[in-house]
Design a protein around this motif. Sequence first.
Motif, PDB file in Angstrom:
ATOM      1  N   GLN A  26     -18.059 -63.342 -14.385  1.00 24.13           N
ATOM      2  CA  GLN A  26     -18.794 -64.338 -13.615  1.00 24.13           C
ATOM      3  C   GLN A  26     -20.147 -63.827 -13.113  1.00 24.13           C
ATOM      4  O   GLN A  26     -21.165 -64.503 -13.290  1.00 24.13           O
ATOM      5  CB  GLN A  26     -17.948 -64.823 -12.442  1.00 24.13           C
ATOM      6  CG  GLN A  26     -18.572 -65.994 -11.711  1.00 24.13           C
ATOM      7  CD  GLN A  26     -17.608 -66.589 -10.702  1.00 24.13           C
ATOM      8  OE1 GLN A  26     -16.743 -65.906 -10.160  1.00 24.13           O
ATOM      9  NE2 GLN A  26     -17.759 -67.868 -10.445  1.00 24.13           N
ATOM     10  N   PHE A  30     -23.737 -65.091 -14.372  1.00 20.61           N
ATOM     11  CA  PHE A  30     -24.631 -65.684 -13.377  1.00 20.61           C
ATOM     12  C   PHE A  30     -26.021 -65.055 -13.448  1.00 20.61           C
ATOM     13  O   PHE A  30     -27.037 -65.755 -13.428  1.00 20.61           O
ATOM     14  CB  PHE A  30     -24.047 -65.532 -11.964  1.00 20.61           C
ATOM     15  CG  PHE A  30     -24.975 -66.003 -10.887  1.00 20.61           C
ATOM     16  CD1 PHE A  30     -25.137 -67.358 -10.634  1.00 20.61           C
ATOM     17  CD2 PHE A  30     -25.694 -65.091 -10.131  1.00 20.61           C
ATOM     18  CE1 PHE A  30     -26.002 -67.798  -9.640  1.00 20.61           C
ATOM     19  CE2 PHE A  30     -26.562 -65.523  -9.144  1.00 20.61           C
ATOM     20  CZ  PHE A  30     -26.721 -66.876  -8.891  1.00 20.61           C
ATOM     21  N   VAL A  47     -22.832 -71.842 -14.664  1.00 17.66           N
ATOM     22  CA  VAL A  47     -21.774 -70.841 -14.893  1.00 17.66           C
ATOM     23  C   VAL A  47     -20.401 -71.472 -14.725  1.00 17.66           C
ATOM     24  O   VAL A  47     -19.511 -71.285 -15.559  1.00 17.66           O
ATOM     25  CB  VAL A  47     -21.954 -69.620 -13.957  1.00 17.66           C
ATOM     26  CG1 VAL A  47     -20.731 -68.722 -13.975  1.00 17.66           C
ATOM     27  CG2 VAL A  47     -23.200 -68.836 -14.363  1.00 17.66           C
ATOM     28  N   ALA A  75     -23.287 -70.866 -21.981  1.00 19.12           N
ATOM     29  CA  ALA A  75     -24.088 -70.968 -20.761  1.00 19.12           C
ATOM     30  C   ALA A  75     -25.578 -71.060 -21.074  1.00 19.12           C
ATOM     31  O   ALA A  75     -26.295 -71.877 -20.479  1.00 19.12           O
ATOM     32  CB  ALA A  75     -23.815 -69.772 -19.845  1.00 19.12           C
TER      33      ALA A  75
END
Length: 191
Positions: A26, A30, A47, A75
Motif C-alpha cells: 500500500q 501510494f 490506491v 494504479a
Amino acid sequence: MGDALVVEKVIGGDAASYELLIRKYQSKLFSTVLHMVKNRELAEDIVQESFLRAFRKLDTLNNRSQFYPWIKRIALNMALNHFEKEKRVLDVESDDDESSFFENISSGESPEELTLKEEMKRYVRMFVDSLPDRLRVVIILREVEDMSYEEIAEMLNIPLGTVRSRLFNARNIIKERLIKQGLADGLYKTS
C-alpha cells in the motif's frame, strides 16, 4: 509468505489473506501514484480503488508472483485515465524517490554549487510540469518510476520506438530550457 502463495490463498477463498498484500504494497503504491497525481486524497482514492479492482480480477493474474507490477500497472492506468478526463498537470515533485531522476545533475561541493543544483532541480521540475502530456507521462514513468522502455510501451499501449522518441524529445526540451536559463554549463549530462 510469497505473493504467489498469498494470491493462491485469496483465489481459493481466503479473502482475509488479501490484507497481507495490501499491507505489503500500500505505501509503495501510494508513493508511486502520488508522483503522478500530486494530490494526496486523489492518490489514496486511486490506491484504494486499485486494490479493489485487483481483488475482483485476481483470478486473471497469470504470473501469481508478479502481483506488485500488476497492481502498479492498474494504479498508473487509473491515474492516466484521471488525467485524460480532468486534463490536470502531472508533477515530479517527491521526497526521497526523485534521486534517480536527478542523477544526471552532478553534486556540488561549494555552497554556490549546491545552490545552483537546487535551482536547477526547481527548474527541471517546472520544465517537466510544462511538457505536453504525452512527453511528461513518459519521462515520469522512466525517470521517476524507473520503468523500462518496454514496460512504458506496454502500459501506454504505444510502440517501443515511440517511447524512445518521446523520451528523447522530452530530455532535449528540458536541456534546451536549462541552457536558456544558463544552468546547463557542465552540470547537466545528457548521456
